[in-house]
Scaffold this active site. Structure first.
Site, PDB file in Angstrom:
ATOM      1  N   ASP A 325      -2.879  12.305  -1.955  1.00 35.19           N
ATOM      2  CA  ASP A 325      -2.385  12.460  -0.587  1.00 35.19           C
ATOM      3  C   ASP A 325      -3.475  12.135   0.428  1.00 35.19           C
ATOM      4  O   ASP A 325      -4.650  12.488   0.245  1.00 35.19           O
ATOM      5  CB  ASP A 325      -1.900  13.899  -0.407  1.00 35.19           C
ATOM      6  CG  ASP A 325      -1.182  14.116   0.905  1.00 35.19           C
ATOM      7  OD1 ASP A 325      -0.196  13.398   1.156  1.00 35.19           O
ATOM      8  OD2 ASP A 325      -1.595  14.998   1.675  1.00 35.19           O
ATOM      9  N   GLU A 354      -2.285   7.384  -1.462  1.00 37.81           N
ATOM     10  CA  GLU A 354      -1.404   7.241  -0.300  1.00 37.81           C
ATOM     11  C   GLU A 354      -2.191   6.536   0.790  1.00 37.81           C
ATOM     12  O   GLU A 354      -3.109   7.095   1.383  1.00 37.81           O
ATOM     13  CB  GLU A 354      -0.920   8.592   0.222  1.00 37.81           C
ATOM     14  CG  GLU A 354       0.045   8.402   1.392  1.00 37.81           C
ATOM     15  CD  GLU A 354       0.227   9.631   2.275  1.00 37.81           C
ATOM     16  OE1 GLU A 354       1.208   9.671   3.043  1.00 37.81           O
ATOM     17  OE2 GLU A 354      -0.622  10.546   2.213  1.00 37.81           O
ATOM     18  N   ASP A 421       8.676  10.608   3.405  1.00 32.86           N
ATOM     19  CA  ASP A 421       7.994  10.431   4.694  1.00 32.86           C
ATOM     20  C   ASP A 421       8.629   9.365   5.581  1.00 32.86           C
ATOM     21  O   ASP A 421       8.087   9.061   6.647  1.00 32.86           O
ATOM     22  CB  ASP A 421       6.529  10.056   4.461  1.00 32.86           C
ATOM     23  CG  ASP A 421       5.672  11.251   4.071  1.00 32.86           C
ATOM     24  OD1 ASP A 421       5.977  12.378   4.505  1.00 32.86           O
ATOM     25  OD2 ASP A 421       4.696  11.063   3.326  1.00 32.86           O
TER      26      ASP A 421
END
Length: 556
Positions: A325, A354, A421
């Site tokens: 992340d 990410e 997201d």
């Protein structure tokens, strides 16, 4: 010849080892500018004795450039090379001194490009299961509630109710275990779970305790059982590593709040002042979220702590990798340590960062294997949803994305149309299921690993989060069976027939991808188009796709 457009850089995505005895070389030129590129190469200490040549292939083109490629078998790992370019009456050698009409081979050791030595430890190796991987992302609270006997006092939203940012619905690990058969039948071979560790939120990206599965989702034993059950079905599972930040309720940060600079953990965070002030947020955090303080990953003690977390779960559960992340805000130093330790435990564990942007600096074989390929997502949005790209510019953009990184990285990119997201892709295309089906076909044929966000295959819709994080509708009467069957068939093709090579091109307004003996033709227009072969042609209907075996008219 447009000499300013000619570009090569050793030790980059333009020159990389694919194995101990294979080099892959790329050269960029202006589009439609060069007639032929010849690569001249030799063992660098034997340049005057034995040079070889190979005509490079023009493999990809984007809006401005052509990209020439060559794969070299090199039994000796010490290679020098120069290029020879021809365009009409012009011809140039290209070396470290740029473009020259002549080339002094006697002094080549001063200026040829070189791959000085292929060290086996430096070769970025694709994980051996990525070629056939079909990923499925699960936002755990919204997928399925399997444990009906747990404490449900925390659940404050009805299953199926439109989400708000802080609502809880009850999805858990037991629910995922119960639906593994469904995922296996869909063709899924790998699951990416959003965070599982103890946290006050529904999304769990603000971790309090990295060593405990959140009670809302189950127990540590439930995670072990999920891994065992998934592996028994041939499905791999990767977890979400939130190592950029934690929860403000994390014990280490709470200790700093209480003791300020006297806390042993003060330097574990980046604090501007004597102690953290939550109201003023005088410390670094994720975005502008004061409840998510940022770890100081420059600190070796922090690195050790987070590394131990990762290795603990690999040993305890045998997880198959990590999605990282906010990966591009964490120190390179930490990720280099992280990769070495993870790959030491499990060389076939995959590391997916990410990053929403060009992440080449993290993708050189010493940090991530791939990233969540949101640049691919955006290209699909532009082509299928917004209509701001033609088939030609879509083809060029995807070619450009492939040339950003090495072939190994392209194989391990996590390609996606939507995620927790983003808006749901079906919403973005105005709920035009035909467009979604076409985009799914591109997703599965494009190099890399396709990732389906939970529910995309049954026609889930949703605006930007939290609306995109709706609960999975398990009432099968509501499912879009055609979409579901499309995913199933594409997953089967990927597993059984898809070759490793790739060719992207257009034929009129048709966008075409070739993978080995398979050809995908996508028609994103409102009228039928003809796909022309050497001895045949066929019609591809408006807003549809067709898959053919090479040189055969019959559609698969």
């Amino acid at each position: 010849m447009n000499r300013a457009a000619v570009y090569h850089m050793p030790g980059s995505q333009y020159s990389f080892a694919y194995g101990e005895q294979e080099l892959r070389i790329r050269l960029r030129t202006a589009k439609d500018d060069v007639e032929q590129v010849t690569l001249i190469y030799a063992v660098k200490y034997e340049w005057l004795q034995e040079r070889k040549t190979v005509v490079m292939q023009k493999s990809f083109s984007d809006a401005l450039f052509d990209y020439y490629t060559a794969a070299l078998y090199v039994p000796d790992p010490r290679i020098g090379y120069v290029f020879y370019l021809k365009s009409g009456q012009e011809a140039y050698y290209y070396s470290e001194e740029g473009l020259t009409v002549d080339y002094d081979h006697e002094k080549s050791y001063y200026n040829f490009f070189q791959y000085p030595y292929i060290n086996s430890i430096d070769v970025h190796r694709p994980v051996d299961w990525c070629d056939r991987a079909v990923f499925y992302q699960i936002f755990i609270d919204r997928f399925c509630m399997g444990n009906t006997h747990k404490d449900t006092a925390y659940i404050d939203r009805r299953w199926g109710q439109i989400p708000d940012p802080k609502g809880f619905y009850g999805g858990d690990l037991q629910g995922i275990i119960q639906k593994l058969g469904y995922l296996q039948g869909l063709g899924v071979t790998a699951i990416y779970l959003t965070p599982v560790f103890r946290s006050p939120s529904n999304h769990k990206y603000d971790t309090i305790d990295y060593y405990t599965v959140d009670a809302m989702f189950g127990s540590n034993e439930d995670l072990r059982r999920l891994m065992q059950e998934a592996h028994g079905r041939g499905i791999r599972v990767i977890l979400d590593a939130v190592f950029n930040h934690c929860s403000m309720y994390c014990p280490q940060f709470q200790d700093v709040i209480e003791q300020g600079k006297n806390s042993r953990y003060f330097d574990w965070f980046i604090i501007h002042g004597e102690r953290p002030d939550v109201q003023r947020c005088n410390y670094e955090c994720f975005a502008a979220c004061n409840y998510m303080p940022k770890w100081n990953t420059n600190n070796v003690q922090v690195q050790d702590y987070l590394l131990n977390v990762a290795l603990y779960w690999m040993r305890e559960c045998g997880i198959d990798g990590w999605r990282l992340d906010v990966a591009d805000e964490v120190s390179h130093d930490f990720w280099r340590r992280f990769r070495k330790e993870v790959k030491r435990i499990s060389p076939q564990a995959i590391l997916i960062g990410e990053s929403w942007h060009d992440a080449n600096a993290w993708l050189r074989g010493d940090e991530f294997d791939g990233i969540m390929n949101y640049s691919f997502t955006k290209a699909c949005i532009d082509f299928f949803a917004k209509g701001t790209r033609t088939a030609q510019s879509f083809c060029g953009r995807l070619s450009e994305l492939l040339m950003r990184n090495t072939d190994q990285v392209d194989q391990m990119m996590l390609n996606l149309l939507d995620s927790h997201d983003t808006e749901r892709f079906l919403t973005l295309v105005g709920e035009d299921r035909a467009k979604l089906r076409c985009a799914l076909a591109v997703l599965f044929f494009f190099p890399g690993m396709p990732c389906i966000c939970y529910g995309t295959e049954i026609g889930m819709v949703g605006e930007y989060e939290p609306d995109s994080r709706r609960t999975f509708d398990w009432n099968e009467e509501h499912w879009d069976r055609e979409l579901q069957e499309t995913v199933r068939k594409l997953a089967k093709l990927r597993k059984e027939k898809m070759g490793s090579g790739v060719k992207l091109y257009t034929q009129g307004d048709l966008f075409v991808i070739e993978r080995g003996d398979l050809r995908l033709a996508v028609n994103n227009t409102g009228q039928a188009l003809r796909l022309q072969g050497e001895t045949w042609y066929t019609i591809v209907a408006a807003r549809s796709f067709a898959v053919f075996e090479r040189d055969r008219e019959e559609m698969i």
